[in-house]
Design an enzyme around this catalytic site. Sequence first.
Site, mmCIF file in Angstrom:
data_model
loop_
_atom_site.group_PDB
_atom_site.id
_atom_site.type_symbol
_atom_site.label_atom_id
_atom_site.label_comp_id
_atom_site.label_asym_id
_atom_site.label_seq_id
_atom_site.Cartn_x
_atom_site.Cartn_y
_atom_site.Cartn_z
ATOM 1 N N THR A 143 0.950 -1.192 -0.037
ATOM 2 C CA THR A 143 -0.203 0.178 -0.059
ATOM 3 C C THR A 143 0.837 1.294 -0.076
ATOM 4 O O THR A 143 1.736 1.240 0.791
ATOM 5 C CB THR A 143 -0.806 0.036 1.380
ATOM 6 O OG1 THR A 143 -1.397 -1.227 1.378
ATOM 7 C CG2 THR A 143 -1.890 1.008 1.256
ATOM 8 N N GLU A 144 0.642 2.293 -0.933
ATOM 9 C CA GLU A 144 1.217 3.511 -0.999
ATOM 10 C C GLU A 144 2.755 3.276 -1.342
ATOM 11 O O GLU A 144 3.616 4.093 -0.884
ATOM 12 C CB GLU A 144 1.031 4.322 0.306
ATOM 13 C CG GLU A 144 -0.320 4.390 0.945
ATOM 14 C CD GLU A 144 -1.361 4.780 -0.194
ATOM 15 O OE1 GLU A 144 -1.166 5.513 -1.142
ATOM 16 O OE2 GLU A 144 -2.757 4.887 0.302
#
Lengths: 439, 425
Positions: A143-144
Site C-alpha cells: 500500500t502506497e
Amino acid sequence: MASVCFYFQVHQPLRLRHYTVFDQSDTYFDDYTNGAICRKVANKCYLPTNRLFLDIIRRYEGRFKIAYSLTGVLLEQLLRFAPEVVSTFDALAETGCVEFLAETYYHSLSFLYSRDEFLEQVNKHVETIESFFGQKPRVFRNTELIYNNELATLIESMGNFDAIITEGADHILGLRSPNFVYHPKGCSKLKLLLKNYSLSDDIAFRFSNRDWSHWPLTADKFARWINDVNGNGNVVNLFMDYETFGEHQWKETGIFDFMRHLPEQILKHLDNNFKTPSEIVDCYEPIDTIDVPHLISWADIERDLSAWVGNAMQSNAIHELYRLEKQIKKISDEKIIADWRKLQTSDHFYYMCTKYFADGDVHKYFNPYDSPYDSYINFMNVLGNLHNRCSKQVLFDTNDITNKTFMGKNYQMGRRPRSRHCGLAKGKTPTDLKTQTVN
Amino acid sequence: MLGWEFPPFISGGLGTACYGLTKAMDELGLKITFVLPRIVDNKYTTHVKLLAPDYATTSALNLSGLTNVKFRAINSPLQPYLAPDIYQQQIEKALRQKKHGGNASSSDDVGSTIDYNCDMYTEVHRYAAIAAQLAKKEDFDVIHAHDWMTYPAGIAVSTMSGKPLIVHVHSTEFDRSGENVNQMIYDIEREGMHSAEKIIAVSHFTRSIIISRYGVSGDKVEVIHNAVERNGNSKWILNESGIDKDEKIVLFLGRITMQKGPEYFLQAAKKVLNAIDNVKFVMAGSGDMMHRAVEIVAELGIGHKVLFTGFLRGEDVQKIYQMADLYVMPSVSEPFGIAPLEALNNDVPVIISKQSGVSEVLRHALKVDFWDVDEIANKIIAVLKYPPLRETLANYGNFEVRRLRWRDSAQKCAKIYEEASAAVC
C-alpha cells in the site's frame, strides 16, 4: 535496451457515511456516495481506459504490455456498482499481455501494525486475483509503496513472490539510477523494481500543467526521453494511479490521445520494448543492493508516512483500530471482521492529514470531508460502535459457555442475525467467494 | 474615527476590535482622533473618573501606549447592542436616579445636558450634531465610522468637512434581529453605507449581506478580517469555581441574545449530558435572552450542569478561557466573532458556526450549522472524549491565530484611506 514497464494502481476506498456518536446502526459505509463515485470513475476512467488498452494490445499483437494492481475493496465495489468494468479487466487478462500484482486486499497499512493481519490480507488478495483473472501474482507492491528491508524479507519468506515494487526515492538511491533491477538488502532471491518518479509524474501530475516548461507533452517527446535511457539503464518503471486517465487528467487534456500514440513512438526505436514486471524480473539481473532501513512511501515530497500517521489524531485512530485485532479475531463474526478490515484502508487516515490542509492541494482530491477533524471524529465514532459490537459478542460467547441459564436472554441481545450473510451474498462479492480463508 | 466603545468599557467584540485596530494603526504611525460616546449613568461613574472631566463638551482620555491617538468622549447614554425599547428602559431608570438626587453629570457642560425625554433616534442625531461641532476643531483626512450609531455622525462630519466617509460594518441589523429588522436602524445603516466612499466589512459573510440586503455595489465593499491581540499567558490556579478537577468545561462566551444562539448551545448540552456525565457547561455573558436561557436550562433539567457567570471583563475573561476545555460559538448570524480567536489564543479548541465570518479565516476549528444540535453535541463529545483531537485542534489553531495580526488589518485600512482620499480630491 530500454524496457518500459507500466503498472497502474486501481483503487477506490469505501467511504464512511456521516456517523455521529449517537448512531447505533452497524451500517458504516455510504453506499450511495461510494456507488456514485464508483460509477463516475468507471465512466470517466476505467471503461474508456480499459477499452483503449485492449485496443492497443490487439493492434500491437503482444508487443504492448501493462500491469495492474486492483485492490479487493475496489473489486467488491465494481461488482456491486459497475460490473461491466470487471469484465473488461477480464478481457484484458485474457490477452496474455496484462499482469496482475499482489497487495493487501484492503489497501491497508497492516504491515506497520500487525504482521499476521498483513499476511492474511496478502493471501486473501492473491487468492481473489487468481480466482478472477486466472493468474497467480508473482510481484508484490505494498500500500502506497510503503517499503523497508523488513518488508522485503517478509515478502521473500512467503515463498510465492519473485519481486517487490517501491518508490525510486532519491535518498535510497543516492547517485544510482532507478532504471535498473536491484537486490533488496537481506534477501537472497527477491528482486526490487523502483519507480522512475520523474518520468511517471510527467504523465501523472504534470501532463496538463501549462506552467510546466515541457507542456504540451507529446508522445513523440516522451519517447525521446525514454530513448535517452538507452545505454544508461535497462528499464523505465512508470507507476501511477489508474485514475490519471480521465480523472486526474481529464479527457480534454488529450491524455487518451497521448497514450494511444505512445506505443508507436516508443517502439519506433528498435532497442525499446514493453515488459510486465515479472518479465523484467526474468530478463534482468540485479546490479546492486539497496538498503532501506527506514520506511519510505510514494507520497508527497517527503516520501515518508506522514500523510497517514503524521499527526496525533492519525496515530491515535490507527492504534485504536489495531488494538481491536485480538478481540475481533477471537469472536469469529465475519461481518465484524469485514467491517474492521474495511476500516483499515489507508484512505481513512489520509483524510485526517493536516499537512497541507491550509494550502489545499492534492490531499483534497476525492476527500469526502470538509476537514481532517471531521474525518477523525467520524472514524472514531464508527470505531466506538464496532468496539461495542465486539464487547457484546464477547459477553455472549462467555455466557454461552459459562452461564447457560442466561443464555436465552443474552442470545437475544448479543447475536448477529446469521441470515445477514445470505443477504450480502446476493452480489456474489469476492469476500463471499473467499470467506473460508477469513476463518 | 467614530466609535462606540473602547476598553476597558466594553460590552462586546466591537470594543475589542476598535482597540486592536486603533493600536495597530497607532503603531503604523497614523494619527487618529477617536470619538466615542460616554454614558453618564451612575453605574459607570467609577469609569468616568478615569476620564479627564475638565473638557467642556468632550473629554479626552489618554490610554498608555497609544502615542498617535487622541480620545474625545461625548456625553451620551448611547451604548452598543442596545435595542430602542431597552434604551427607553434605561433612560427611565436614569431619570428615576436623577430624581433621587443623582448629580453625576455636571449640568454646565454643553454635551451633557441630555434631553432625557428624547428617543434613541433623536439621541443618535444629537450625537451626530455634537460630533460635527467637535470636528470643526480637529484636523483630519478621512472619517472612519464603526457601526450604525455613528453613521449619522459620520455623514454629518463628512458633509461639513468634505472629507471622505468610510463606514466599518461590524454587524448589521439582520445579524442582530434576524428578519424582524428595526426599520429605523436599517434606514440609518443603509444611508450610512450609501453615503460612504468605501465600506469595510469584517467578513465576506457580512459583505454579501451588505450587497444583497442594502443594495450596495460590490466594488465599494472591501473585506478586512479582524485579528487578535496576543497577550502573555499567565496561568491561573482554579479552585474557587465549584467545578471538580475531573470535570470538563464547555464554554459559551458572548452576549446571551438571539444572534448568538444560546438555545442551541443548551440543547446540545442536554444531548451531551445524555451521553457523558463529567462535564459542565458555562455560559459567560449577559443579554436580553438571559431569562429565557435560565428557563430553558430548567425545562431541560440540566440546572446542576450549567453555570451562568454574568458579564465578564478583563482578567476574568482570561481566567475562564484558561479553565475551559472547549469553546462553542453557535451563532445564528455572526459577522465576524473575535472570541474564538481569543479562545485559540488561550489554547482552547473551538467549535464555530458556519454562519460566521471567523469561519472564513479559521481552518483548524470544528464547524457546524448552528441549528444542527445533534452535530454540535457530536463534536463536543468528540473533543472531550479524544485528547488527540483536542491537542491537534488547539496546537494548529493556536498557530493559525498567530498569523492573524491587527497590523495586517491596519495596513489594509490605511490603503483604503488612501484610495478614499484620492477619490475625493
